[in-house]
Design a protein around this motif. Structure first.
Motif, mmCIF file in Angstrom:
data_model
loop_
_atom_site.group_PDB
_atom_site.id
_atom_site.type_symbol
_atom_site.label_atom_id
_atom_site.label_comp_id
_atom_site.label_asym_id
_atom_site.label_seq_id
_atom_site.Cartn_x
_atom_site.Cartn_y
_atom_site.Cartn_z
ATOM 1 N N HIS A 232 0.817 -1.221 0.000
ATOM 2 C CA HIS A 232 0.000 0.000 0.000
ATOM 3 C C HIS A 232 0.852 1.274 0.000
ATOM 4 O O HIS A 232 0.475 2.284 0.613
ATOM 5 N N SER B 191 2.840 4.340 -2.320
ATOM 6 C CA SER B 191 2.643 5.071 -3.574
ATOM 7 C C SER B 191 3.898 4.890 -4.421
ATOM 8 O O SER B 191 4.990 5.278 -4.014
ATOM 9 N N GLN C 183 5.374 5.495 -8.308
ATOM 10 C CA GLN C 183 5.173 6.136 -9.602
ATOM 11 C C GLN C 183 6.465 6.112 -10.399
ATOM 12 O O GLN C 183 7.558 6.187 -9.830
ATOM 13 N N ILE D 293 1.498 4.678 -12.905
ATOM 14 C CA ILE D 293 1.170 4.281 -11.540
ATOM 15 C C ILE D 293 1.367 2.775 -11.436
ATOM 16 O O ILE D 293 0.679 2.005 -12.101
ATOM 17 N N LYS E 64 1.205 -0.842 -9.562
ATOM 18 C CA LYS E 64 0.258 -1.442 -8.627
ATOM 19 C C LYS E 64 0.747 -2.808 -8.157
ATOM 20 O O LYS E 64 1.398 -3.538 -8.896
ATOM 21 N N TYR F 247 5.583 -3.938 -7.178
ATOM 22 C CA TYR F 247 4.613 -3.112 -7.897
ATOM 23 C C TYR F 247 4.994 -3.109 -9.379
ATOM 24 O O TYR F 247 6.180 -3.036 -9.717
ATOM 25 N N SER G 218 6.901 6.515 -2.112
ATOM 26 C CA SER G 218 6.667 7.177 -0.824
ATOM 27 C C SER G 218 5.618 6.391 -0.057
ATOM 28 O O SER G 218 4.707 5.797 -0.643
ATOM 29 N N VAL H 190 2.423 6.128 2.500
ATOM 30 C CA VAL H 190 1.199 6.911 2.662
ATOM 31 C C VAL H 190 0.765 6.785 4.116
ATOM 32 O O VAL H 190 0.599 5.670 4.628
ATOM 33 N N THR I 259 0.313 2.699 4.434
ATOM 34 C CA THR I 259 1.411 1.817 4.060
ATOM 35 C C THR I 259 1.792 0.909 5.225
ATOM 36 O O THR I 259 1.959 1.357 6.356
ATOM 37 N N THR J 40 10.634 8.253 1.791
ATOM 38 C CA THR J 40 10.655 8.403 0.336
ATOM 39 C C THR J 40 11.909 7.728 -0.209
ATOM 40 O O THR J 40 12.951 7.700 0.451
#
Length: 1064
Positions: free
Chosen positions: A647, A649, A651, A665, A667, A682, A702, A704, A708, A740
């Motif tokens: 969970h 982020s 990118q 993005i 996943k 991901y 990063s 969340v 996360t 991050t």
């Protein structure tokens, strides 16, 4: 469909290339022991015994095509060293097989880290010391022979095949095939039974912990990817095998079928590059491996531990480097690579220029101090006049190998960093020297500086196991910095010298906005020796201020601040950075008018002592992609130690210069190209091409807040099959702190793209699921995740949802199977939803279905009529399911003996029939279904019944024949084709029970509609209204029938008998 061919292309992932095959033997298989594993030389002995057994098993499993010839066992420097052990050229992270402490999700169970697609190799195999030593794990009882388990995992690692057994929740341990419950596996020929806690169980009533356990032999030869522990198993499953004991089961709901389009594992292995030249069995008398022991000890020179590799910088100093200040950027790159990337204890040489006669700028220099680094970078070519001539890449590469070989050194394990801005202009070309590089066992990392750089750079990197990067020359691109920093894990031999990138960004300053403020979070796992780097363009001047979380400021007056005025690089090194948010401000002191200035900001830090840091690894599945055959997929693994982080982020920014960049993005949801949900990996496919060119990428991760999580314990698929299906590990998660990370996955060269042609089909639907079924209402509810019009992007145009009689039948004849249409749905629709959303339909399934089960599959179609592959298949039955191996019901329904005509309309050819309902077993219970057929003669019905016309649901006026309890009168009205010029209809009925046992055929009922019409006319003249009693016997002439009816009518009127029936 092209998209899935594209995703199944074989690739080379750095690290896997070092393992090679020659004359049927695998060489340089590296097994590395982690430094935290306590010293125990029994581990070395057991590794050799296991792999020796694995070698003979692999030889048999590959049908005499491969074995392990040469194995390297790497011993950690924390163990007592032996003078006979050579120094290792690889790190623990680069090993094919790891011996390390238990994984939090897999425990002691062997597994392969395999995040890629079908045919893509895994990254490593992980065994624990307890497994190797068989200490407290009961190895044989749980996993069987360790040599066989080793081959199972090696097939994951090398050939990119997947498990054929189930592991919930992604892949159930059993599935419904028609009305039979079968264990998820390959083949269907393995004998066994369902057990729970070593006692028989029934999966129909106990779905949790009730698993299939094979008999000790299993009575089958396949498959290695299913149950290799069985004595009889010594083959991989094969799709079209003549022997059913080898035949692949393409309908089982397992990962191999889902990810490899239902292909058998042997089909994939046999087409692997390893066997293209040796696809014939070879008889070998001895397949015993040779073992070499090497040590991971780092020597100490000049008082400094050798924590770096031997590296040659190969710098292009051709005349084209004068354009766009490339020479300046090249020198900045080399300066930061030497000062900020290469650890102390590295040995480096520089070759520049390499035009017609490559020459050494320096010999190999040992980097013992920062002062040595500074002296070396001072000699880099910084003057524009130093850049002249052409580009002879091949010559420079040979010169680099020569430099690595100087003074009696072996070039093996050496690294070459090649930076080029143009095409080759001199011989020998790079392609012709590749064999020399491979023989020398050197790795070449390539950097394309500008779009005109030689097109062969990706191939040079791929062939030698190197990395490939591209700098588009966009002013605010940080790709050149990333190209240097991403080499750190490879050139560093000591984990304590691997700095972690926390932040990377390019800024643009203008007269209207001459300053920029941003921040970076430093989490508690890092902060040791933190480095802020600000790289400026030539002839610019900026002011930098950095503030820590408590407000203390660092600037040009601080001792931590330094500037290289000649190369315009500002560095701020903080020995111990406080955790929290650090803020920096960059302000230009030189921007004027309409000009702008770019600043590249990078923040890196070492982990705190005795802390496991949050880390990411990010990579592409290929460096070159002809998108008509293969698509680029980008992966990012987020973790802390072996603990996955979910969970987050994630990118990826793709530089598409001169067009605007695009953000992908990534996943971790187990959909499309993501192998498994919540495993910390991901994934995303890159489709947003603008033209055929190079595309560089930058990953940003990063956490969340309040979302996360760190997986502390739990379950994960893709691990060795446990004979006793070990109980589920408790799932435990902890929140991750705010952090991050940034890194570059590299560059991909795209070819074959045509913007005018749509070649991207919707992605496959892999999670089709029967949510509910209602036997009384005859409804089935299906659910799946909606694909897009182009893979998982946009919206598909339409679906084809089809119904078959069995999984195999539907798989083989999907395009001709019965189509489910909107009219067949209940309060739902087949209109596609947007990609990623839930799609749910409720189907009114046929009540007069002539089979024991309903099987479903679906494909998605886009507006260019490109189709996905058939989804995973699902089956449901309204009958009592039978467990594989369970004896069938042997008593069929009773025979119907009183099939009778109640009424006939000769014009519409509508017939009302009745009979007494039999039972499921003889004349007891209730049958499951009826099947009515119609012919023209009784003889034809008796001799060729199955080819007679089957009365369909559309011909039944009430839509179905619902079976009644035995003994009840069953009525049905049938409307046959009124336009067919036919007079005689012969009816018969057959009933079926829950396991599809058929009854004998009923009595035959013959109706002649012409004679029936004549009789009708006579009766109407007599004023009689009820004609339901009329039946006609075969062989009577029309005159005889009329006479007979006259007599019958007289009796009926006389005695008021109505409804008398005549039956044959």
């Amino acid at each position: 469909m092209k998209i899935w061919t594209a995703l199944l292309g074989a690739v080379l992932i750095p690290g896997c290339l070092l393992l090679k095959i020659s004359n049927n033997g695998y060489e340089d298989l590296v097994v590395a022991i982690h430094k935290d594993v306590p010293e125990n030389h029994d581990i070395l002995t057991n590794i050799q015994a296991i792999i020796s057994g694995a070698s003979s098993y692999l030889y048999r499993a590959t049908r005499k095509r491969a074995y392990f010839r040469d194995v390297v066992i790497q011993i950690p420097e924390t163990w007592t060293q032996n003078d006979t052990w050579r120094r290792s050229q690889k790190t623990f992270q680069q090993a094919d097989v790891r011996i390390d402490n238990p994984h939090p999700l897999h425990g002691e169970t062997p597994y392969t880290f395999q995040p890629g697609q079908c045919r893509e190799p895994g990254l490593y195999v992980h065994f624990t010391p307890s497994y190797i030593l068989d200490h407290g794990v009961n190895r044989m009882r749980n996993w069987g022979d360790p040599g066989r388990a080793f081959v199972h995992e090696f097939a994951h690692l090398r050939y990119g095949v997947f498990d054929e057994y189930g592991y919930p929740p992604d892949y159930p341990t059993w599935y419904l095939d028609g009305d039979v419950i079968r264990p998820t596996g390959c083949t269907t020929e393995i004998d066994g039974s369902f057990m729970q806690s070593y006692k028989p169980c029934d999966p129909r009533h106990n779905t949790k912990g009730c698993v299939f356990m094979a008999t000790s032999n299993g009575n089958s030869n396949a498959s290695v990817m299913y149950m290799p522990y069985l004595d009889s198993i010594h083959d991989f499953c094969e799709t079209n095998a003549a022997d059913p004991k080898l035949r692949h089961n393409g309908v089982a709901n397992n990962e191999q079928n889902r990810r490899c389009n239902r292909e058998g594992t042997w089909d994939i292995i046999r087409r692997h590059a390893d066997f293209r030249a040796i696809d014939v069995p070879v008889d070998l008398d001895d397949v015993t491996p040779r073992f070499r022991l090497v040590c991971d000890k780092k020597e100490t020179r000049e008082g400094v531990r050798a924590c770096g590799r031997r590296v040659v910088l190969l710098l292009n100093t051709s005349g084209s480097m004068r354009e766009n200040y490339r020479f300046f950027k090249l020198t900045q790159f080399a300066d930061k690579f030497i000062k900020d990337v290469l650890p102390l204890g590295s040995e480096v040489g520089v070759i520049a220029p390499f035009a017609s006669a490559a020459s050494n700028l320096t010999q190999m220099i040992y980097l013992s101090t920062d002062e040595v680094k500074a002296n070396l970078t001072a000699r880099l070519p910084k003057d524009e006049d130093d850049y002249i001539g052409g580009t002879a890449i091949g010559l420079g590469l040979l010169k680099a190998v020569e430099l690595l070989s100087a003074n009696g050194h072996s070039p093996e394990g050496g690294r070459i960093v090649l930076v080029v801005d143009g095409s080759e202009t001199g011989d020998p070309h790079s392609a012709s020297v590749l064999p020399d590089l491979v023989r020398a066992s050197v790795t070449v990392h390539t950097v394309a500086l500008g779009s005109a750089a030689d097109t062969d750079l990706a191939n040079v990197a791929a062939a030698t196991g190197g990395m490939y990067s591209f700098y588009s020359e966009e002013d605010n691109s940080s790709a050149l910095d990333s190209a240097a920093i991403r080499l750190l894990p490879d050139v560093s031999l000591c984990s304590e010298t691997e700095m972690i990138e926390l932040f990377s960004r390019g800024l643009t300053l203008t007269t209207s906005m001459p300053y920029f403020t941003d921040s970076v979070r430093i989490d508690s796992t890092v902060g040791n020796d933190t480095l802020f780097t600000f790289t400026l363009a030539a002839n610019t001047d900026i002011e930098v201020n950095v503030s820590d979380p408590s407000g203390d400021t660092y600037d040009e007056r601080s001792a931590e601040y330094s500037i290289d005025s000649e190369l315009n690089i500002v560095r701020l090194r903080i020995p111990f950075a406080k955790p929290g948010r650090w803020t920096f401000t960059v302000q230009s002191r030189s921007v004027t008018g309409s000009s702008f200035e770019s600043v590249i900001v990078v923040v890196r830090s070492l982990p705190m002592v005795n802390r496991r840091p949050y880390k990411i690894e990010t990579w592409l599945n290929t460096m070159t992609a002809n998108v008509t055959d293969r698509l680029p997929v980008v992966y990012t693994y987020v973790h802390i130690g072996y603990n996955p982080i979910i969970h987050a982020s994630v990118q990826v920014t793709v530089d598409r210069s001169p067009q605007p960049s695009v953000t992908l993005i990534l996943k971790d949801n187990g959909q499309v190209v993501d192998a498994r949900a919540n495993d910390g990996v991901y994934s995303a496919v890159f489709l947003e091409f603008t033209t055929n060119q190079r595309y560089s990428m930058q990953t940003s991760v990063s956490s969340v807040e309040n979302q996360t999580l760190i997986m502390i314990s739990g379950n994960s698929g893709a691990e060795a099959y446990s004979i006793f299906q070990n109980t589920s590990r408790p799932v435990r998660m902890e929140p991750a702190e705010l952090f991050t990370r940034t890194a570059s996955p590299g560059t991909v060269d795209v070819t074959g793209y045509d913007s005018s042609v749509d070649i991207f089909a919707p992605n496959d639907i892999s999670d089709l699921l029967v949510v509910t079924s209602d036997a009384k209402a005859f409804t089935v509810t299906l659910n799946w995740t909606a694909p897009g019009g182009d893979l998982d992007k946009g919206t598909a145009d339409r679906y084809e949802l089809r119904l078959g009689s069995s999984l195999n039948q539907l798989s083989e004849t999907f395009s001709t199977a019965q189509l489910i249409e909107e009219k067949d749905l209940q309060n739902s629709s087949l209109a596609p939803s947007s990609a990623g959303s839930e799609q749910r339909v409720v189907i009114n399934v046929p009540r007069d279905w002539n089979y024991s089960a309903y099987s479903f599959g679906v494909i998605a179609i886009d507006d260019a009529n490109l189709r996905s592959r058939v989804s995973n298949l699902q089956s449901v039955t309204f009958k009592q399911a039978r467990v594989q191996g369970e004896s069938k019901d042997k008593m069929p329904p009773g025979r119907i003996t009183d099939l009778t005509l109640l009424h006939c309309d000769p014009v519409s050819k509508t017939f009302t029939l009745s009979w007494t309902a039999p039972g499921d077993d003889g004349y007891t219970g209730r049958v499951s279904r009826y099947e009515m057929r119609v012919g023209e003669t009784i003889l034809a019905m008796k001799t060729n019944y199955r080819s007679m016309h089957l009365v369909s649901k559309d011909e039944i006026l009430n839509g179905s024949i619902l079976p009644l309890p035995s003994g009840k009168e069953q009525r049905i009205a049938v409307s046959l084709n009124r336009n067919e010029p036919r007079e005689i209809f012969v009816f018969a009925v057959q009933s079926y029970d829950q396991v599809d046992l058929p009854s004998e055929l009923s009595n035959f009922l013959r109706v002649n509609v012409t004679e029936y019409s004549t009789a009708l006319k006579v009766i109407e003249e007599k004023g009689e209204e009820d004609l339901s009693w009329i039946g006609l016997a075969e062989g009577l002439t029309a005159a005889a029938v009329i006479s007979l009816f006259g007599i019958i009518i007289f009796v009926a009127v006389k005695w008021k008998i109505i409804g008398q029936k005549h039956v044959l």
